[in-house]
Design an enzyme around this catalytic site. Structure first.
Site, PDB file in Angstrom:
ATOM      1  N   SER A 188      24.007 -22.573 -20.495  1.00 47.55           N
ATOM      2  CA  SER A 188      25.005 -21.532 -20.756  1.00 47.55           C
ATOM      3  C   SER A 188      24.544 -20.634 -21.905  1.00 47.55           C
ATOM      4  O   SER A 188      24.722 -19.411 -21.856  1.00 47.55           O
ATOM      5  CB  SER A 188      26.350 -22.169 -21.118  1.00 47.55           C
ATOM      6  N   ARG A 195      18.523 -32.079 -17.472  1.00 48.80           N
ATOM      7  CA  ARG A 195      17.557 -31.015 -17.223  1.00 48.80           C
ATOM      8  C   ARG A 195      16.148 -31.389 -17.650  1.00 48.80           C
ATOM      9  O   ARG A 195      15.194 -31.065 -16.978  1.00 48.80           O
ATOM     10  CB  ARG A 195      17.956 -29.744 -17.999  1.00 48.80           C
ATOM     11  N   HIS A 197      25.434 -26.093 -13.304  1.00 50.45           N
ATOM     12  CA  HIS A 197      26.667 -26.893 -13.280  1.00 50.45           C
ATOM     13  C   HIS A 197      27.192 -27.012 -11.847  1.00 50.45           C
ATOM     14  O   HIS A 197      27.568 -28.094 -11.406  1.00 50.45           O
ATOM     15  CB  HIS A 197      27.775 -26.229 -14.112  1.00 50.45           C
ATOM     16  N   LYS A 222      32.475 -25.832 -32.019  1.00 44.89           N
ATOM     17  CA  LYS A 222      31.666 -24.703 -31.530  1.00 44.89           C
ATOM     18  C   LYS A 222      32.619 -23.529 -31.334  1.00 44.89           C
ATOM     19  O   LYS A 222      33.776 -23.718 -31.009  1.00 44.89           O
ATOM     20  CB  LYS A 222      31.051 -25.032 -30.163  1.00 44.89           C
TER      21      LYS A 222
HETATM   22  P1  ADP Z   1      25.290 -26.873 -21.908  1.00 41.79           P
HETATM   23  O1  ADP Z   1      24.511 -28.142 -22.181  1.00 41.79           O
HETATM   24  O2  ADP Z   1      24.516 -25.840 -21.137  1.00 41.79           O
HETATM   25  O3  ADP Z   1      26.075 -26.329 -23.058  1.00 41.79           O
HETATM   26  P2  ADP Z   1      27.655 -28.139 -20.925  1.00 41.79           P
HETATM   27  O4  ADP Z   1      28.009 -28.781 -22.201  1.00 41.79           O
HETATM   28  O5  ADP Z   1      28.677 -27.271 -20.305  1.00 41.79           O
HETATM   29  O6  ADP Z   1      26.352 -27.267 -20.891  1.00 41.79           O
HETATM   30  O7  ADP Z   1      27.140 -29.231 -19.900  1.00 41.79           O
HETATM   31  C1  ADP Z   1      27.931 -29.963 -19.044  1.00 41.79           C
HETATM   32  C2  ADP Z   1      27.060 -30.855 -18.194  1.00 41.79           C
HETATM   33  O8  ADP Z   1      26.290 -30.059 -17.301  1.00 41.79           O
HETATM   34  C3  ADP Z   1      26.039 -31.686 -18.972  1.00 41.79           C
HETATM   35  O9  ADP Z   1      25.916 -32.940 -18.332  1.00 41.79           O
HETATM   36  C4  ADP Z   1      24.757 -30.923 -18.818  1.00 41.79           C
HETATM   37  O10 ADP Z   1      23.633 -31.739 -18.916  1.00 41.79           O
HETATM   38  C5  ADP Z   1      24.924 -30.390 -17.410  1.00 41.79           C
HETATM   39  N1  ADP Z   1      24.136 -29.199 -17.180  1.00 41.79           N
HETATM   40  C6  ADP Z   1      24.150 -28.045 -17.868  1.00 41.79           C
HETATM   41  N2  ADP Z   1      23.254 -27.157 -17.357  1.00 41.79           N
HETATM   42  C7  ADP Z   1      22.654 -27.803 -16.306  1.00 41.79           C
HETATM   43  C8  ADP Z   1      21.613 -27.448 -15.393  1.00 41.79           C
HETATM   44  N3  ADP Z   1      21.013 -26.266 -15.449  1.00 41.79           N
HETATM   45  N4  ADP Z   1      21.251 -28.370 -14.459  1.00 41.79           N
HETATM   46  C9  ADP Z   1      21.847 -29.567 -14.431  1.00 41.79           C
HETATM   47  N5  ADP Z   1      22.821 -29.966 -15.268  1.00 41.79           N
HETATM   48  C10 ADP Z   1      23.211 -29.110 -16.197  1.00 41.79           C
END
Ligand code: ADP
Length: 166
Positions: free
Chosen positions: A132, A94, A21, A45
Site C-alpha cells: 500500500s 511477499r 490483498h 500510524k
Molecule cells: P501492508 O503490509 O502493505 O501495509 P497490510 O497491513 O494492509 O499491508 O497487510 C495486510 C495483509 O496483506 C498482510 O498479511 C500482508 O502481508 C498482506 N499483503 C499486503 N500486500 C500483499 C501482497 N502484495 N501480496 C500478498 N500479500 C500482501
C-alpha cells in the site's frame, strides 16, 4: 475436518487495498466457507484513508465474493477473531522481509489464543513487490498504478492527491 465450517480472518490496514490483498482474499474465499476482512483502525500510524473509506473501498472491490464480509476493529487481533467466532487468521507473505515480523506476530497471537491458527499464503509473483505504501508513493507523484490496484482504488487515490494539491 477442523476447518470445514470455519471462518477465516484476513486482517490488515488496507490503506488502501491493493491487487495483492485482493488475490489473498480471493484465494482464502475459495478455501474457507466464510472470510472476514478485518480493517485495523490503527492508532499510531496516520492513514491516508479513514477507516470508513477503507472499509467502503474493500466492500466495493470484493462485492463479487458472496462469502466475504468486511468489518473494522481496534485492539488485539485475537480478541477480534474471538468476537466474530473466527477459527484462523490468513495472511499473505511477499518476501523474507515480511517473515520476521509475521513470525513474531503469529507466535504472540498463539501465546494469547492457542486455539487460533495463523496460516500464510505466498503472494502471486507479480505482486511480490507491491505494498500500500508503494502504491501511495507512486500515485502521489502521478505515476501509473492501474495494474497495481482495482479501478475504484485508483480513482480514490487520484481524488485524495488532487484535493491535497488545492
Ligand atoms: P501492508 O503490509 O502493505 O501495509 P497490510 O497491513 O494492509 O499491508 O497487510 C495486510 C495483509 O496483506 C498482510 O498479511 C500482508 O502481508 C498482506 N499483503 C499486503 N500486500 C500483499 C501482497 N502484495 N501480496 C500478498 N500479500 C500482501
Amino acid at each position: 475436518m477442523l476447518y470445514d465450517n470455519a471462518k477465516a480472518i484476513c486482517p490488515g490496514s488496507f490503506d488502501p487495498v491493493t491487487n495483492g490483498h485482493v488475490d489473498i482474499i480471493e484465494r482464502a474465499a475459495q478455501l474457507f466457507p466464510t472470510v472476514v476482512v478485518g480493517v485495523l483502525k490503527n492508532s499510531n500510524k496516520k492513514p491516508l484513508f479513514s477507516v470508513e473509506e477503507r472499509v467502503d473501498l474493500l466492500k466495493s472491490v470484493l462485492s463479487h465474493l458472496p462469502n466475504v464480509e468486511v468489518l473494522s476493529f481496534s485492539g488485539l487481533l485475537v480478541d477480534f477473531v474471538s468476537q466474530v467466532k473466527g477459527k484462523l487468521i490468513v495472511k499473505g507473505l511477499r518476501a523474507i522481509s515480511d517473515f520476521e515480523i509475521e513470525f513474531q506476530m503469529a507466535l504472540n497471537n498463539k501465546r494469547m489464543a492457542p486455539n487460533i491458527e495463523t496460516m500464510f499464503m505466498m503472494t502471486k509473483n507479480e505482486y511480490s513487490f507491491l505494498s500500500s505504501s508503494m502504491v501511495k508513493e507512486i500515485a502521489q507523484y502521478g505515476g501509473d498504478i492501474h495494474d497495481l490496484v482495482p479501478a475504484q482504488v485508483e480513482a480514490a487515490l487520484h481524488g485524495k492527491y488532487k484535493l491535497m494539491q488545492v
